[in-house]
Design an enzyme around this catalytic site. Structure first.
Site, PDB file in Angstrom:
ATOM      1  N   ARG A  19       0.813  -1.221   0.000  1.00 21.15           N
ATOM      2  CA  ARG A  19       0.000   0.000   0.000  1.00 21.15           C
ATOM      3  C   ARG A  19       0.854   1.282   0.000  1.00 21.15           C
ATOM      4  O   ARG A  19       0.479   2.294   0.562  1.00 21.15           O
ATOM      5  CB  ARG A  19      -0.986  -0.007   1.182  1.00 21.15           C
ATOM      6  CG  ARG A  19      -2.129  -1.000   0.984  1.00 21.15           C
ATOM      7  CD  ARG A  19      -3.069  -0.978   2.160  1.00 21.15           C
ATOM      8  NE  ARG A  19      -2.409  -1.479   3.346  1.00 21.15           N
ATOM      9  CZ  ARG A  19      -2.699  -1.130   4.591  1.00 21.15           C
ATOM     10  NH1 ARG A  19      -3.668  -0.264   4.822  1.00 21.15           N
ATOM     11  NH2 ARG A  19      -2.055  -1.653   5.616  1.00 21.15           N
ATOM     12  N   GLU A  20       2.009   1.229  -0.683  1.00 20.95           N
ATOM     13  CA  GLU A  20       2.893   2.417  -0.741  1.00 20.95           C
ATOM     14  C   GLU A  20       2.172   3.587  -1.403  1.00 20.95           C
ATOM     15  O   GLU A  20       2.397   4.749  -1.052  1.00 20.95           O
ATOM     16  CB  GLU A  20       4.160   2.125  -1.562  1.00 20.95           C
ATOM     17  CG  GLU A  20       5.025   1.000  -1.057  1.00 20.95           C
ATOM     18  CD  GLU A  20       4.607  -0.358  -1.610  1.00 20.95           C
ATOM     19  OE1 GLU A  20       3.448  -0.516  -2.050  1.00 20.95           O
ATOM     20  OE2 GLU A  20       5.457  -1.261  -1.600  1.00 20.95           O
ATOM     21  N   LYS A 115     -20.591   3.920  -6.905  1.00 17.96           N
ATOM     22  CA  LYS A 115     -20.085   2.584  -7.213  1.00 17.96           C
ATOM     23  C   LYS A 115     -19.779   2.397  -8.695  1.00 17.96           C
ATOM     24  O   LYS A 115     -20.571   2.773  -9.550  1.00 17.96           O
ATOM     25  CB  LYS A 115     -21.160   1.561  -6.851  1.00 17.96           C
ATOM     26  CG  LYS A 115     -20.956   0.843  -5.568  1.00 17.96           C
ATOM     27  CD  LYS A 115     -22.208   0.067  -5.216  1.00 17.96           C
ATOM     28  CE  LYS A 115     -22.234  -1.299  -5.847  1.00 17.96           C
ATOM     29  NZ  LYS A 115     -21.333  -2.247  -5.193  1.00 17.96           N
ATOM     30  N   ILE A 437     -28.286   4.169  15.522  1.00 18.20           N
ATOM     31  CA  ILE A 437     -28.128   3.079  14.553  1.00 18.20           C
ATOM     32  C   ILE A 437     -27.250   1.956  15.096  1.00 18.20           C
ATOM     33  O   ILE A 437     -27.214   0.860  14.549  1.00 18.20           O
ATOM     34  CB  ILE A 437     -27.574   3.632  13.217  1.00 18.20           C
ATOM     35  CG1 ILE A 437     -28.445   4.796  12.733  1.00 18.20           C
ATOM     36  CG2 ILE A 437     -27.494   2.578  12.148  1.00 18.20           C
ATOM     37  CD1 ILE A 437     -29.914   4.459  12.557  1.00 18.20           C
ATOM     38  N   ARG A 521      -8.518   4.968  -0.011  1.00 23.43           N
ATOM     39  CA  ARG A 521      -9.137   4.054   0.943  1.00 23.43           C
ATOM     40  C   ARG A 521      -9.101   2.618   0.437  1.00 23.43           C
ATOM     41  O   ARG A 521      -9.573   2.303  -0.642  1.00 23.43           O
ATOM     42  CB  ARG A 521     -10.562   4.467   1.237  1.00 23.43           C
ATOM     43  CG  ARG A 521     -11.249   3.477   2.132  1.00 23.43           C
ATOM     44  CD  ARG A 521     -12.366   4.054   2.955  1.00 23.43           C
ATOM     45  NE  ARG A 521     -13.092   2.969   3.591  1.00 23.43           N
ATOM     46  CZ  ARG A 521     -12.762   2.443   4.763  1.00 23.43           C
ATOM     47  NH1 ARG A 521     -11.728   2.915   5.437  1.00 23.43           N
ATOM     48  NH2 ARG A 521     -13.472   1.452   5.258  1.00 23.43           N
ATOM     49  N   TRP A 567     -19.714  -7.714   1.170  1.00 23.59           N
ATOM     50  CA  TRP A 567     -18.456  -7.111   1.615  1.00 23.59           C
ATOM     51  C   TRP A 567     -17.383  -8.156   1.903  1.00 23.59           C
ATOM     52  O   TRP A 567     -16.402  -7.892   2.587  1.00 23.59           O
ATOM     53  CB  TRP A 567     -18.716  -6.202   2.832  1.00 23.59           C
ATOM     54  CG  TRP A 567     -19.565  -5.010   2.445  1.00 23.59           C
ATOM     55  CD1 TRP A 567     -19.959  -4.667   1.162  1.00 23.59           C
ATOM     56  CD2 TRP A 567     -20.133  -4.010   3.295  1.00 23.59           C
ATOM     57  NE1 TRP A 567     -20.729  -3.530   1.197  1.00 23.59           N
ATOM     58  CE2 TRP A 567     -20.854  -3.100   2.479  1.00 23.59           C
ATOM     59  CE3 TRP A 567     -20.100  -3.792   4.678  1.00 23.59           C
ATOM     60  CZ2 TRP A 567     -21.548  -1.993   3.000  1.00 23.59           C
ATOM     61  CZ3 TRP A 567     -20.788  -2.688   5.199  1.00 23.59           C
ATOM     62  CH2 TRP A 567     -21.489  -1.805   4.359  1.00 23.59           C
ATOM     63  N   HIS A 647     -31.579  -1.569   9.101  1.00 20.56           N
ATOM     64  CA  HIS A 647     -31.029  -0.244   8.782  1.00 20.56           C
ATOM     65  C   HIS A 647     -30.393  -0.283   7.410  1.00 20.56           C
ATOM     66  O   HIS A 647     -29.766  -1.268   7.030  1.00 20.56           O
ATOM     67  CB  HIS A 647     -29.985   0.156   9.833  1.00 20.56           C
ATOM     68  CG  HIS A 647     -29.100   1.271   9.385  1.00 20.56           C
ATOM     69  ND1 HIS A 647     -29.562   2.556   9.225  1.00 20.56           N
ATOM     70  CD2 HIS A 647     -27.794   1.293   9.011  1.00 20.56           C
ATOM     71  CE1 HIS A 647     -28.563   3.325   8.791  1.00 20.56           C
ATOM     72  NE2 HIS A 647     -27.492   2.575   8.646  1.00 20.56           N
ATOM     73  N   GLU A 671     -31.119   6.108   6.012  1.00 21.61           N
ATOM     74  CA  GLU A 671     -30.394   7.363   5.783  1.00 21.61           C
ATOM     75  C   GLU A 671     -31.224   8.251   4.870  1.00 21.61           C
ATOM     76  O   GLU A 671     -31.809   7.771   3.908  1.00 21.61           O
ATOM     77  CB  GLU A 671     -29.040   7.034   5.153  1.00 21.61           C
ATOM     78  CG  GLU A 671     -28.289   8.178   4.528  1.00 21.61           C
ATOM     79  CD  GLU A 671     -28.556   8.334   3.043  1.00 21.61           C
ATOM     80  OE1 GLU A 671     -28.590   9.488   2.613  1.00 21.61           O
ATOM     81  OE2 GLU A 671     -28.762   7.340   2.346  1.00 21.61           O
ATOM     82  N   HIS A 700     -21.862  11.990   8.590  1.00 19.12           N
ATOM     83  CA  HIS A 700     -20.561  12.044   7.921  1.00 19.12           C
ATOM     84  C   HIS A 700     -19.822  13.349   8.141  1.00 19.12           C
ATOM     85  O   HIS A 700     -18.696  13.500   7.699  1.00 19.12           O
ATOM     86  CB  HIS A 700     -20.715  11.778   6.428  1.00 19.12           C
ATOM     87  CG  HIS A 700     -20.806  10.311   6.157  1.00 19.12           C
ATOM     88  ND1 HIS A 700     -21.995   9.639   6.221  1.00 19.12           N
ATOM     89  CD2 HIS A 700     -19.856   9.390   5.895  1.00 19.12           C
ATOM     90  CE1 HIS A 700     -21.762   8.367   5.993  1.00 19.12           C
ATOM     91  NE2 HIS A 700     -20.489   8.183   5.788  1.00 19.12           N
TER      92      HIS A 700
HETATM   93  N1  GLN Z   1     -24.948  -0.809  13.188  1.00 24.65           N
HETATM   94  C1  GLN Z   1     -23.912  -0.266  12.366  1.00 24.65           C
HETATM   95  C2  GLN Z   1     -23.307   0.963  13.041  1.00 24.65           C
HETATM   96  O1  GLN Z   1     -24.010   1.662  13.674  1.00 24.65           O
HETATM   97  C3  GLN Z   1     -24.422   0.108  10.997  1.00 24.65           C
HETATM   98  C4  GLN Z   1     -23.323   0.578  10.091  1.00 24.65           C
HETATM   99  C5  GLN Z   1     -23.720   0.828   8.652  1.00 24.65           C
HETATM  100  O2  GLN Z   1     -24.861   0.975   8.327  1.00 24.65           O
HETATM  101  N2  GLN Z   1     -22.784   0.895   7.761  1.00 24.65           N
HETATM  102  O3  GLN Z   1     -22.148   1.245  12.911  1.00 24.65           O
HETATM  103 ZN    ZN Z   2     -25.621   2.985   7.900  1.00 28.70          ZN
END
Ligand code: GLN
Ligand code: ZN
Length: 765
Positions: A19-20, A115, A437, A521, A567, A647, A671, A700
């Site tokens: 990862r240089e 994406k 959340i 990232r 993921w 969620h 969200e 964020h």
């Molecule tokens: N439960 C996770 C958190 O609160 C949900 C994360 C996510 O939606 N990416 O971090």
């Molecule tokens: Zn989330």
């Protein structure tokens, strides 16, 4: 390309073997590495990557696949497409502006990121407004010259096709696509002309949009582009590259006036091969045979690959075939060499970018001089056989559970409308309940504690008592703030997928399996190599402890089957659906364990549901069917009064609302800061009948929105949604935020909820 079969690569990972690349970029952004030093370091990394591909004997080495951030951003900048807010006027775009577009600056927010097709790579979305394109620099040409001078390579410049570039850009309507093509074509052609003049033989033009649904008008536009190019650069050979799926419009695409067509034979469900068998392949073109999986990390079954090539040879002579990965190797880690800790059988089954290039080379030798390649082929065959025979990949218990999949119960005992009053009675929640959340700020101490424990510096007892202190503090904070449904804070989790992967059977973790997610990232996805199965309760201890500290309800917190799948790197001998089902059955046991332990509110996060979306329209509903069923299998076995939450975040919701409904969760927290208007409109039109919490602030940003701002969002939502089913929560988990801003923001949120309740009461009196 010579008379015999050719080996090419479509793109090499940028990040460097350690990862240089990432480290250099981040040092520069932190002000610790000057621009000149950064340029020098990135050139060094690039030179190494070129030399390596040359050493491996790749005939056609891609150039211009390397970038300082992202290849779509490179294209935009090359054409001088810089949004006004960055204060750019003309000429070569300065590196500082380039990075500002990617990352934002104090004066201007960053460009949007999204994406790249169905991968986990994210590109910067070009914003094409009124700007007139011009060729401010010729990046592919510079990359070509660099490879020639520094590595003695006559490379193949890779550029994003004009059609794909414009389709993935924003700032103009669908109807303006034609005029935009006309506007950009002369500049695009100029870029190619300069390559031709410099003696470039082959250019790879990436048009992955061709694998998506294409109308007649789309095909016409693509034809227009390539006719113009063919006329303008007659001595440049063009490899029109597609990947990620089969092309539906095979007959039209292969007639385009280009010298080569690259097709994906790994992710095409056999359709590309069928099309060739049915319609033949033009005599005057090369065929790019994408046959080594560029999306996954497994050693290929070389025998079946050779069989595929031999089948293709009935339609295309070997001399016109170009063996290649199915797509750029950007989506896989660099090399398996550093993986010393893995079980050798598993390690030997892996192939990252470098090993994939070796496989291509080996296939080439096997076809050119079979005798010389026999030994290596045999070795590869044996490695794969040992891996396939692993008992962890062939579990009877998992197989017999799977066999009953179709009969598994996937519905709650009562429909939502009937179980909702029972839940209301049990939980006695106020109107507009407030919650979060799941994760709370992960301070330096929390991260250090996890590290100490992993390194063995702390024993289990030390670690657990530290975690208990964290949970206790988090519970106190939530009580003080006056939140209604509490969480334990997720301090024990570095990552919401890794955490479960480590506790379930069937997963392993690499030491150096990093891939680029966006910009600098990188992520290191867990590897699902075997049958996934439940071992023992994974989250019960923390949740039960949290619950022991409060009289308020505590939500258990799990990651859903699709998110765990999306993921991770997934085994390729089973379908994604099958693997998801195994995960779902394992999670169902965790749900049962939580319920059994008295945790009767359980959230199962599925932020990746939309990410798993297939590229072609017709594949989407079948996907949503099995994906939502997997969620229901994991969650529907609970009592009527147990409340299932889910969620989702940071995706387009408007086209999957029916799937969200199909999850049949009692409450979804979603969200909204990014997709607000659209989602509210859609909910207004269609309604939503289960519990729903729309995020009232963006997590964020460190900015703390005030009460009025949140109250306005609540008010707007309540014009559309039933107050009896409405929840109040932030957009997502709070793990990346600081404590002070979290406290302030949540306090405002609770106050906004209180005010909203007040308003509701006055209205109803
Ligand atoms: N439960 C996770 C958190 O609160 C949900 C994360 C996510 O939606 N990416 O971090
Ligand atoms: Zn989330």
């Amino acid at each position: 390309m010579g008379e015999t079969l050719t080996i090419s690569n479509l793109g090499y990972p940028r990040i460097g073997s350690n990862r240089e690349w990432k480290k250099a970029l981040e040092a520069h952004w932190a002000g610790k590495l000057e621009e000149a030093a950064l340029v020098k370091e990135l050139a060094r990394i690039r030179q190494e990557q070129l030399a390596l591909q040359k050493d491996k004997g790749i005939d056609l080495i891609p150039v211009n696949d390397f970038t300082y951030y992202d290849h779509m951003l490179d294209m935009a900048v090359m054409f001088g497409i810089v949004p006004e807010r960055f204060g750019y006027t003309s000429g070569r775009v300065p590196l500082s502006t380039y990075f500002a577009m990617a990352r934002g600056s104090s004066e201007a927010p960053a460009c949007e990121m999204t994406k790249w097709f169905n991968t986990n790579y994210h590109y910067i979305v070009p914003e094409i407004g009124e700007q007139t394109p011009s060729l401010t620099e010729n990046k592919p040409l510079e990359a070509y010259r660099f490879a020639k001078e520094r590595a003695g390579i006559d490379g193949m410049p890779v550029v994003v096709g004009l059609y794909t570039f414009l389709k993935l850009s924003k700032g103009f309507g669908e109807k303006e696509l034609g005029p935009k093509v006309e506007q950009f074509l002369p500049v695009y052609v100029q870029m190619l002309k300069e390559l031709e003049q410099d003696g470039v033989a082959w250019v790879q033009i990436d048009e992955p949009v061709l694998v998506m649904d294409m109308s007649d008008a789309d095909i016409e536009l693509v034809t227009r582009i390539y006719q113009e190019i063919a006329q303008a650069v007659p001595s440049l050979s063009i490899m029109l590259q597609t990947y990620f799926e089969a092309i539906d419009r095979y007959e039209q695409v292969v007639q385009l006036p280009v010298q080569g067509i690259g097709l994906d034979f790994v992710h095409d469900s056999g359709a590309n091969l069928q099309a060739i068998a049915k319609h033949g392949f033009p005599q005057d073109k090369r065929l790019g045979v994408g046959l080594i999986d560029g999306r996954n990390i497994w050693r290929a079954d070389l025998d079946s690959k050779l069989e595929l090539v031999n089948t293709l040879a009935q339609s295309v002579p070997y001399a016109r075939m170009v063996l290649q990965p199915s797509c750029s190797l950007l989506h896989v880690p660099v090399s398996t060499q550093a993986e010393e800790k893995l079980d050798p059988v598993i390690r030997e089954a892996l192939a990252f970018a470098n090993e994939k290039l070796d496989e291509l080379k080996l296939l080439g030798s096997a076809l050119r001089e079979p005798a010389a390649a026999a030994g290596e082929l045999e070795a590869s065959r044996n490695s794969l056989a040992r891996f396939r025979a692993l008992p962890q990949r062939n579990r009877q218990d998992v197989a017999s559970q799977q066999a009953q999949w179709a009969q598994q119960r996937d519905q709650r005992g009562l429909a939502f409308a009937e179980r909702q009053p029972l839940q209301q009675e049990k939980w006695q929640l106020p109107q507009l309940p407030t919650t979060t959340i799941g994760s709370f700020p992960q301070t330096k101490e929390v991260r250090q504690a996890r590290l100490r424990w992993r390194r063995g510096e702390w024993d289990q007892h030390e670690y657990e008592s530290f975690m208990q202190e964290q949970i206790a503090a988090c519970m106190r904070l939530q009580e003080e703030l006056g939140l209604d449904v509490l969480v334990h804070g997720e301090f024990e989790r570095t990552d919401m997928v890794e955490f479960f992967g480590e506790k379930l059977d069937g997963f392993v973790f690499t030491q150096n399996g990093w891939v680029q997610s966006y910009g600098s990232r990188c992520v290191k996805p867990p590897v699902i190599y075997g049958d996934v199965a439940f071992r023992e309760p994974m989250t019960v201890k923390e949740s039960v402890y949290a619950k022991s500290l409060t009289a308020k309800p505590v939500k258990g917190m799990l990651t859903g089957p699709i998110t765990i799948l999306c993921w991770s790197f997934v085994r390729d001998d089973q379908s994604r659906e099958q693997v998801t089902n195994q995960i779902a059955l394992a999670l169902r046991e965790e749900v049962a364990a939580l319920e059994e332990a008295g945790i009767e509110m359980i959230q199962v996060d599925e932020p990746a549901l939309r990410e798993g979306f297939p590229l072609k329209e017709r594949d989407r509903e079948p996907y949503l069917d099995w994906a939502t069923r997997a969620f229901r299998i994991a969650t529907s076995s609970v009592k009527d009064t147990t409340q299932i939450h889910t969620h989702m975040c940071y995706c387009e919701f408007h086209d999957i609302l029916h799937a969200i409904r199909a999850l049949d969760a009692d409450v979804i927290s979603i969200e909204t800061s990014r997709s607000h208007g659209e989602l509210i409109d859609k909910l207004d039109g269609e309604g939503y009948d289960n519990g729903i919490g729309l995020g009232v602030y963006d997590i964020h940003s460190p900015r703390v929105p005030d009460v009025t701002e949140m109250a306005a969002i609540i008010e707007q939502a309540l014009q559309v949604l039933d107050p009896a089913l409405f929840w109040i929560n932030p957009d997502c988990g709070l793990k990346t935020r600081g404590i002070a801003e979290t406290k302030a923001a949540l306090a405002n949120m609770v106050e906004a909820a209180r005010q909203a309740r007040g308003t509701l009461q006055t209205v109803s009196v």
